[in-house]
Design a protein around this motif. Structure first.
Motif, PDB file in Angstrom:
ATOM      1  N   ALA A  38       0.670  -1.291   0.019  1.00 55.16           N
ATOM      2  CA  ALA A  38       0.074  -0.074   0.104  1.00 55.16           C
ATOM      3  C   ALA A  38       0.643   1.035   0.050  1.00 55.16           C
ATOM      4  CB  ALA A  38      -0.997   0.086   1.028  1.00 55.16           C
ATOM      5  N   ALA A  39       2.057   1.383   0.614  1.00 55.60           N
ATOM      6  CA  ALA A  39       2.885   2.456   0.892  1.00 55.60           C
ATOM      7  C   ALA A  39       3.443   2.498  -0.413  1.00 55.60           C
ATOM      8  CB  ALA A  39       3.879   2.316   2.056  1.00 55.60           C
ATOM      9  N   THR A  40       3.941   1.636  -1.192  1.00 56.84           N
ATOM     10  CA  THR A  40       4.380   1.530  -2.330  1.00 56.84           C
ATOM     11  C   THR A  40       3.653   2.107  -3.734  1.00 56.84           C
ATOM     12  OG1 THR A  40       6.152  -0.228  -1.912  1.00 56.84           O
ATOM     13  CG2 THR A  40       5.658   0.279  -4.438  1.00 56.84           C
TER      14      THR A  40
ATOM     15  N   ARG B  60       2.995   4.611  10.452  1.00 56.50           N
ATOM     16  CA  ARG B  60       3.288   5.910  11.203  1.00 56.50           C
ATOM     17  C   ARG B  60       4.682   6.132  12.192  1.00 56.50           C
ATOM     18  NH1 ARG B  60      -2.775   5.670  13.469  1.00 56.50           N
ATOM     19  NH2 ARG B  60      -3.920   6.532  11.556  1.00 56.50           N
ATOM     20  N   GLU B  61       5.077   4.989  12.391  1.00 59.10           N
ATOM     21  CA  GLU B  61       6.056   4.869  13.361  1.00 59.10           C
ATOM     22  C   GLU B  61       7.736   4.584  12.812  1.00 59.10           C
ATOM     23  OE1 GLU B  61       5.785   1.849  16.503  1.00 59.10           O
ATOM     24  OE2 GLU B  61       3.689   2.653  16.935  1.00 59.10           O
TER      25      GLU B  61
ATOM     26  N   MET C 215      10.208   1.597   4.906  1.00 66.91           N
ATOM     27  CA  MET C 215      10.087   2.938   4.251  1.00 66.91           C
ATOM     28  C   MET C 215       9.685   2.297   2.573  1.00 66.91           C
ATOM     29  SD  MET C 215      10.937   5.202   6.406  1.00 66.91           S
ATOM     30  CE  MET C 215      11.304   6.622   5.269  1.00 66.91           C
ATOM     31  N   PRO C 216       8.890   3.056   1.920  1.00 65.92           N
ATOM     32  CA  PRO C 216       8.658   4.634   2.503  1.00 65.92           C
ATOM     33  C   PRO C 216       7.551   4.677   3.330  1.00 65.92           C
ATOM     34  CG  PRO C 216       7.825   4.151   0.381  1.00 65.92           C
ATOM     35  CD  PRO C 216       8.655   2.989   0.714  1.00 65.92           C
ATOM     36  N   LYS C 217       7.453   5.773   4.062  1.00 63.86           N
ATOM     37  CA  LYS C 217       6.381   6.081   4.786  1.00 63.86           C
ATOM     38  C   LYS C 217       4.933   6.917   4.041  1.00 63.86           C
ATOM     39  CE  LYS C 217       8.107   4.442   8.687  1.00 63.86           C
ATOM     40  NZ  LYS C 217       7.586   3.298   9.218  1.00 63.86           N
ATOM     41  N   PRO C 218       3.916   6.488   3.928  1.00 63.23           N
ATOM     42  CA  PRO C 218       2.990   7.243   3.082  1.00 63.23           C
ATOM     43  C   PRO C 218       2.659   8.417   4.076  1.00 63.23           C
ATOM     44  CG  PRO C 218       1.966   5.465   4.117  1.00 63.23           C
ATOM     45  CD  PRO C 218       3.310   5.164   4.719  1.00 63.23           C
ATOM     46  N   ALA C 219       2.359   9.640   3.392  1.00 62.95           N
ATOM     47  CA  ALA C 219       1.919  10.826   4.039  1.00 62.95           C
ATOM     48  C   ALA C 219       0.602  10.612   5.086  1.00 62.95           C
ATOM     49  CB  ALA C 219       1.754  11.965   2.978  1.00 62.95           C
ATOM     50  N   GLY C 220      -0.274   9.703   4.312  1.00 67.37           N
ATOM     51  CA  GLY C 220      -1.478   9.430   5.149  1.00 67.37           C
ATOM     52  C   GLY C 220      -2.284   8.602   4.038  1.00 67.37           C
TER      53      GLY C 220
END
Length: 314
Positions: free
Chosen positions: A111-113, A161-162, A180-185
């Motif tokens: 999902a983050a990718t 988030r963490e 990583m990467p961390k999504p902005a939201g």
């Protein structure tokens, strides 16, 4: 903001011989100025498809599974990844992903990718599903599907988030984990009827509610869900709520934009914020831009002026 989502035909009862119609529709929705496209999910099928009509299992009373067990269903995360590369502005949502069937750490990464590669356009729509055979094929207990979904969302949001993630639960424990990467939201949309488990799930994790079953078309449902959230201690004045919009065809067997959007003001008055229009009818596969542009224009005209976003015709 009142938004319009287009449900894409990412499944077929028989082999369609290719998926160009899906690509064409997604690109046309992007160019016409629709707000979002959505795709469905089934990982596998058993042979008890009549369970779809059983609300106690998560189905819809009187409903019918749209394909047989050998229907062709595209995996939604993969499909949206392909569509992300074909579009530039439209949001991309699973509708719905049976998230518990995926390992949480892998889903969090996928999902983050997808969110990163699409420029922050991914929405995660989730639900528990209705089919026991899919859970059995994944080696998971169908009777615990609600807890498994909550667990999956807990892990995903922890990893998103963490900076250095730790998690402790009966299902899984870890500490000192970097991802990583961390999504902005990533907005999470929770599907289901108004019941205590869905209310808690929506309050804990959700940006929006995908209405289902007996609550899908009940005009009182948006207000009742907001009341249920408040009673459970969740203050959600910004809750997004879906409503269904059906394409109306004229005498020439072509979509009638004005008739299609006629219900929009009434739906908005009930508390709906996101109108979902299914494009599964095969008559909509031909030259989708010719009907999507006038339909999106009519939709903007039917929404309050403060909520209008200009359609982008290219």
């Amino acid at each position: 903001m009142i938004e319009l989502s287009i449900g894409l035909p990412s499944f077929a009862a028989t082999d369609p011989g290719g998926w160009q119609h899906l690509f064409d529709l997604a690109k046309a929705a992007d160019e016409a100025g629709a707000d979002r496209v959505t795709v469905s999910d089934h990982v596998a099928f058993g042979e008890r498809l009549d369970d779809y009509a059983k609300p106690a299992l998560g189905g819809v009373e009187g409903g019918r599974q749209p394909t047989g067990p050998d229907g062709h269903w595209l995996e939604p995360m993969t499909t949206l990844s392909v569509l992300a590369g074909m579009t530039s502005r439209i949001r991309l949502r699973t509708n719905i992903l049976m998230a518990a069937l995926r390992r949480p750490v892998v889903l969090a990464k996928s999902a983050a990718t997808l969110d990163a590669l699409s420029g922050g356009r991914f929405d995660l729509g989730v639900g528990v599903g209705w089919q026991q055979a899919e859970y059995e094929a994944a080696g998971l207990p169908f009777g615990r599907r609600g807890r498994l979904l909550d667990h999956t969302l807990e892990v995903c949001q922890t990893l998103w988030r963490e900076p250095i993630a730790a998690y402790e639960a009966p299902e899984l424990s870890f500490a000192g984990i970097h991802q990583m990467p961390k999504p902005a939201g990533i907005p999470v949309w929770v599907s289901g009827t108004i019941n205590p488990a869905v209310v808690r799930r929506l309050g804990r994790f959700g940006t929006g509610w995908i209405r289902w079953g007996r609550d899908a078309d009940d005009p009182t449902a948006p207000a009742r869900m907001r009341d249920a959230l408040a009673a459970a201690g969740f203050d959600r004045p910004d809750l997004r709520v879906t409503g269904r919009l059906g394409v109306v065809f004229g005498p020439d067997d072509r979509p009638d934009p004005a008739a299609t959007v006629a219900p929009v003001p009434g739906l908005i008055a009930t508390g709906v914020t996101d109108l979902m229009l299914s494009a599964l009818d095969p008559r909509l596969a031909d030259r989708p831009r010719t009907w999507l542009v006038p339909l999106v224009t009519a939709f903007r005209e039917a929404t309050p002026s403060a909520n209008r976003a200009p359609a982008r015709h290219t």
